[in-house]
Design an enzyme around this catalytic site. Structure first.
Site, PDB file in Angstrom:
ATOM      1  N   TRP A 101       7.105  -2.533 -35.301  1.00 18.12           N
ATOM      2  CA  TRP A 101       7.704  -2.102 -36.568  1.00 18.12           C
ATOM      3  C   TRP A 101       8.668  -3.136 -37.137  1.00 18.12           C
ATOM      4  CZ3 TRP A 101       5.326   0.950 -39.553  1.00 18.12           C
ATOM      5  CH2 TRP A 101       4.568   2.017 -39.040  1.00 18.12           C
ATOM      6  N   ASP A 172      16.300   0.238 -38.983  1.00 14.21           N
ATOM      7  CA  ASP A 172      15.171   1.158 -39.160  1.00 14.21           C
ATOM      8  C   ASP A 172      15.205   2.151 -38.008  1.00 14.21           C
ATOM      9  OD1 ASP A 172      12.800   2.521 -39.251  1.00 14.21           O
ATOM     10  OD2 ASP A 172      11.504   0.746 -39.202  1.00 14.21           O
ATOM     11  N   LYS A 196       9.181  11.688 -37.675  1.00 12.08           N
ATOM     12  CA  LYS A 196       9.379  11.701 -36.228  1.00 12.08           C
ATOM     13  C   LYS A 196      10.476  12.683 -35.827  1.00 12.08           C
ATOM     14  CE  LYS A 196       6.984   7.708 -36.683  1.00 12.08           C
ATOM     15  NZ  LYS A 196       7.009   6.553 -37.579  1.00 12.08           N
TER      16      LYS A 196
HETATM   17  C1  LIG Z   1       6.705   5.472 -38.310  1.00  9.85           C
HETATM   18  C2  LIG Z   1       7.620   4.322 -38.506  1.00  9.85           C
HETATM   19  C3  LIG Z   1       7.676   3.609 -39.714  1.00  9.85           C
HETATM   20  C4  LIG Z   1       6.744   3.858 -40.882  1.00  9.85           C
HETATM   21  O1  LIG Z   1       6.883   5.052 -41.461  1.00  9.85           O
HETATM   22  P1  LIG Z   1       5.881   5.446 -42.681  1.00  9.85           P
HETATM   23  O2  LIG Z   1       6.449   6.733 -43.109  1.00  9.85           O
HETATM   24  O3  LIG Z   1       4.507   5.512 -42.122  1.00  9.85           O
HETATM   25  O4  LIG Z   1       5.991   4.395 -43.704  1.00  9.85           O
HETATM   26  C5  LIG Z   1       8.580   2.573 -39.825  1.00  9.85           C
HETATM   27  N1  LIG Z   1       9.388   2.247 -38.803  1.00  9.85           N
HETATM   28  C6  LIG Z   1       9.358   2.901 -37.621  1.00  9.85           C
HETATM   29  C7  LIG Z   1      10.270   2.492 -36.526  1.00  9.85           C
HETATM   30  C8  LIG Z   1       8.467   3.947 -37.438  1.00  9.85           C
HETATM   31  O5  LIG Z   1       8.422   4.596 -36.263  1.00  9.85           O
END
Ligand SMILES: *Cc1c(COP(=O)(O)O)cnc(C)c1O
Length: 360
Positions: A101, A172, A196
């Site tokens: 990511w 993030d 999540k």
């Molecule tokens: C799932 C995830 C994303 C992306 O999320 P989307 O909603 O699919 O754009 C970005 N960063 C991390 C760490 C993630 O787990």
């Protein structure tokens, strides 16, 4: 038989939240309609939006000099929104790469700003390590410093917080927000896709320090302009109202669980239970250095990969769903976010031991 959903995302939501949403779906708040069908500008929905924000602020002790935004586009939209909003702070950004990511964030941000990678992971004695702060340095001229404290695909979590001085730290936290106590003041921006640990996919929560609201590029799309959205209470465009409402129910649920302190303790217990099972077996392995093992996404490989399909189908029959690892990593992955009860982890470890005894 209980069903436990180990999906990495969209992931399991608390049963109590789903039941509440179901009970009031057709007649919400005495309106005779669902929450999806009312104006985002009407009093009843504004109350939902305000309460969700207030509860999130309480859960994370968000200081008053931070705005909380509820935006669309999930986590990935922030990969471009961050460089666009901080463009006038400097000519380049620095990124720590610790997995898929954070690497993806570099690729997207590079379209809008020079995005330098200060360091990537390395391997030692067969284990994967994150490059720690002794191995790189922050350039005081950087517009911002970006990292991903929990790498959902790789099962890597970073417990230290980079010290970046006056350079805003951008995190993030899509897959570990609300899983443990954090000090928001350590960050310039914290963002998270919702699917999540917060709610339905498509929504993103952005927590941004006030003084960072004046650096956006002139061509930043309005709906991703933090300053504009802060001024409009995230309602410049129609927000994802149902997702916002559901996120609010999740925040209420977290407060009922005793807040982040209790959730953090439970998450520690869950992940230790699972890693203990892996470490005490000769069939299952995990190659993340112990101090970087994720409490949210626990990856493991079977020593005999020809057993992968049998493992997955037997697990599925036992009610243990979505354990297949990410296609880039292979093996298995159990995502055990806040909504996964300890019982689910215990059921998984019992299954794993039995599978090893009979087939491994
Ligand atoms: C799932 C995830 C994303 C992306 O999320 P989307 O909603 O699919 O754009 C970005 N960063 C991390 C760490 C993630 O787990």
């Amino acid at each position: 038989m209980s069903i436990y959903n180990f999906s990495a995302g969209p992931a399991a939501l608390p049963q109590a939240v789903l039941k509440k949403a179901q009970a009031e779906l057709l007649d919400w708040n005495g309106q005779g309609t669902s929450v999806m069908e009312v104006s985002h500008r009407g009093k009843p929905f504004i109350a939902v939006a305000d309460k969700a924000e207030a509860d999130l602020r309480q859960l994370l002790s968000v200081p008053d000099n931070y705005k909380v935004l509820f935006l669309q586009g999930g986590g990935r939209a922030q990969f471009f929104a961050v460089p666009l909003n901080l463009a006038k702070r400097g000519d380049f950004a620095q990124h720590l790469v610790s997995g898929q990511w954070s690497k993806g964030a570099v690729a997207e941000a590079s379209k809008y700003m020079r995005s330098d990678v200060v360091a990537s992971n390395y391997e030692k004695d067969g284990n994967i390590f994150v490059s720690d702060p002794s191995m790189w340095s922050v350039d005081p001229n950087a517009a911002y410093f970006h990292y991903c404290p929990n790498e959902t695909v790789d099962g890597i979590e970073i417990s230290w917080v980079p010290k970046t001085g006056d350079v805003p730290l951008v995190a993030d936290m899509s897959s570990n927000i609300l899983s443990k106590q954090i000090n928001i003041a350590d960050y310039g921006i914290v963002y998270a896709g919702a699917q999540k640990n917060i709610g339905p996919s498509g929504l993103a929560v952005v927590i941004v320090r006030d003084d960072l609201l004046s650096y956006s590029r002139a061509d930043t799309p309005a709906i991703y302009d933090y300053a504009l959205q802060a001024k409009k209470d995230s309602m410049y465009n129609t927000p994802p109202t149902f997702s916002w409402y559901l996120a609010g129910l999740v925040f209420e649920w977290l407060l009922e669980q005793g807040g982040i302190q209790n959730i953090e303790a439970m998450n520690a217990k869950k992940s230790l239970t699972l890693y203990d099972c892996i470490d005490s077996s000769s069939l299952y392995t995990n190659h993340v250095a112990p101090q970087y093992r994720s409490r949210m996404n626990v990856g493991f490989h079977l020593a005999d990969t020809s057993l992968n399909d049998a493992f997955l189908s037997a697990a599925d029959k036992a009610g243990l769903k979505a354990l297949k690892g990410h296609r880039d990593v292979g093996g298995m992955r159990a995502s055990i976010y806040n909504a996964m009860p300890l019982d689910g982890v215990v059921a998984l470890t019992e299954f794993m031991r039995e599978f090893e005894r009979t087939k491994g």
